[in-house]
Design a protein around this motif. Structure first.
Motif, PDB file in Angstrom:
ATOM      1  N   GLN A 125       0.416  -6.136  -5.595  1.00 12.79           N
ATOM      2  CA  GLN A 125       1.210  -4.895  -5.612  1.00 12.79           C
ATOM      3  C   GLN A 125       0.656  -3.567  -4.938  1.00 12.79           C
ATOM      4  O   GLN A 125       1.218  -2.954  -4.316  1.00 12.79           O
ATOM      5  CB  GLN A 125       1.455  -4.506  -7.130  1.00 12.79           C
ATOM      6  N   ARG A 126      -0.638  -3.741  -4.876  1.00 10.37           N
ATOM      7  CA  ARG A 126      -1.269  -2.584  -4.180  1.00 10.37           C
ATOM      8  C   ARG A 126      -1.015  -2.948  -2.540  1.00 10.37           C
ATOM      9  O   ARG A 126      -1.084  -1.922  -2.046  1.00 10.37           O
ATOM     10  CB  ARG A 126      -2.754  -2.523  -4.317  1.00 10.37           C
ATOM     11  N   LEU A 127      -1.172  -3.912  -2.314  1.00 12.64           N
ATOM     12  CA  LEU A 127      -0.869  -4.353  -0.545  1.00 12.64           C
ATOM     13  C   LEU A 127       0.530  -4.154  -0.190  1.00 12.64           C
ATOM     14  O   LEU A 127       0.827  -3.180   0.597  1.00 12.64           O
ATOM     15  CB  LEU A 127      -1.418  -5.863  -0.546  1.00 12.64           C
ATOM     16  N   PHE A 128       1.361  -4.755  -1.242  1.00  8.19           N
ATOM     17  CA  PHE A 128       2.867  -4.528  -0.599  1.00  8.19           C
ATOM     18  C   PHE A 128       3.509  -3.161  -1.043  1.00  8.19           C
ATOM     19  O   PHE A 128       4.514  -2.970  -0.407  1.00  8.19           O
ATOM     20  CB  PHE A 128       3.510  -5.862  -1.203  1.00  8.19           C
ATOM     21  N   GLY A 129       3.051  -2.611  -2.225  1.00  8.62           N
ATOM     22  CA  GLY A 129       3.662  -1.273  -2.605  1.00  8.62           C
ATOM     23  C   GLY A 129       3.059  -0.162  -2.254  1.00  8.62           C
ATOM     24  O   GLY A 129       3.653   0.889  -2.088  1.00  8.62           O
ATOM     25  N   VAL A 130       1.776  -0.369  -1.555  1.00  7.63           N
ATOM     26  CA  VAL A 130       0.926   1.000  -1.293  1.00  7.63           C
ATOM     27  C   VAL A 130       0.463   0.934  -0.085  1.00  7.63           C
ATOM     28  O   VAL A 130       0.674   1.796   0.944  1.00  7.63           O
ATOM     29  CB  VAL A 130      -0.113   1.227  -2.580  1.00  7.63           C
TER      30      VAL A 130
END
Length: 299
Positions: free
Chosen positions: A208-213
């Motif tokens: 989620q950090r990779l694709f969302g942030v």
């Protein structure tokens, strides 16, 4: 043997050793290409089929429809009617001077090379950003790829796969992929650590950090890498034409060998037009993305 006589015999010793090494390496690569060349060529058959299909699609589509789609895509990326008008007029002039088919062939291979570079380059850039060890391994390879003369790429590829579209595509991708890898790595590494800590505090997983942030915040830098990849792909068009890649490069090569000034100039200008359109549209899209992210941060 005295020091002087040993030193004088050194060049001859060096040449004999070098000849032996060269013969060994050439023989090994020749044997490898004979044994595995057909298998490697069959591996690229789906890519070749897609490239041929896409080229035929562009050539068989009515020119007015292609013109409308290209102009629409430029406007969607840039939101600039001036750039869209420039795209429309430029493509009209390309067709008027009889370069439409070669331009479509060039557009097809540049599009496929760019998509392939993105599909391969962004995951490698992500892996580099997440691991210093991967970065230490990949960075020297990228340095070699960017400093090696472009003609050198053609030698092993042609020996292995012969003359045709796929060898040219592979050579273009090898030459053009480093910027998107480097700038993907750089963009992700430049993401503010406080933002990542905040996302972790809210319970975001690594995915989620990779694709969302990380990827959204790094997108302007990644777009700059894609822009440079497109420019480098276009710069390889003439060189790739030497191994059978049809398009604007072949008339330029013909003009060089036969001293046809006007033919080379017109096709060179067509390549420049494509480069400017790709460059301005991708830069405008990157700026809009950055402005949008800035608004989100402000909110």
């Amino acid at each position: 043997m005295s020091n002087d006589s040993w030193f004088n015999s050194f060049p001859e010793m060096e040449r004999s050793d070098l000849r032996a090494i060269r013969k060994t390496l050439d023989g090994a690569y020749r044997d490898f290409s004979r044994e595995y060349g057909d298998m490697i060529e069959s591996f690229f058959d789906p890519l070749l089929s897609f490239l041929i299909w896409f080229e035929k699609l562009l050539l068989s589509t009515p020119w007015m429809l292609v013109l409308a789609i290209c102009t629409g895509l430029v406007y969607a990326a840039s939101r600039s009617w001036k750039l869209s008008l420039g795209c429309f007029v430029s493509l009209i002039l390309i067709g008027y001077f009889g370069m439409w088919e070669d331009t479509m062939r060039t557009l097809s291979i540049i599009t496929v090379c760019t998509l392939l570079s993105i599909v391969l380059g962004i995951p490698i850039g992500i892996a580099m950003a997440r691991s210093n060890r991967v970065q230490s391994i990949v960075t020297p390879m990228l340095d070699i790829m960017q400093t090696m003369p472009a003609f050198v790429y053609l030698i092993p590829v042609v020996m292995l796969l012969g003359i045709g579209k796929i060898p040219g595509l592979i050579a273009v991708v090898i030459y053009a992929i480093p910027p998107v890898i480097r700038l993907t790595n750089l963009g992700i590494r430049l993401v503010d650590k406080e933002v990542l800590e905040a996302s972790t505090a809210f319970g975001a997983s690594a995915k989620q950090r990779l694709f969302g942030v990380q990827l959204p915040l790094a997108m302007p830098t990644i777009m700059a890498g894609i822009n440079q990849t497109i420019m480098m792909s276009l710069s390889m068009v003439v060189i790739a034409s030497m191994i059978g890649v049809k398009g604007l490069g072949q008339p330029v090569l013909k003009a060089i060998t036969n001293q046809y000034f006007t033919l080379g100039l017109l096709n060179g200008f067509a390549i420049v037009v494509l480069a400017i359109l790709f460059d301005r549209a991708s830069q405008a899209y990157a700026k809009r993305t950055q402005a949008h992210l800035g608004d989100l941060k402000h909110d």
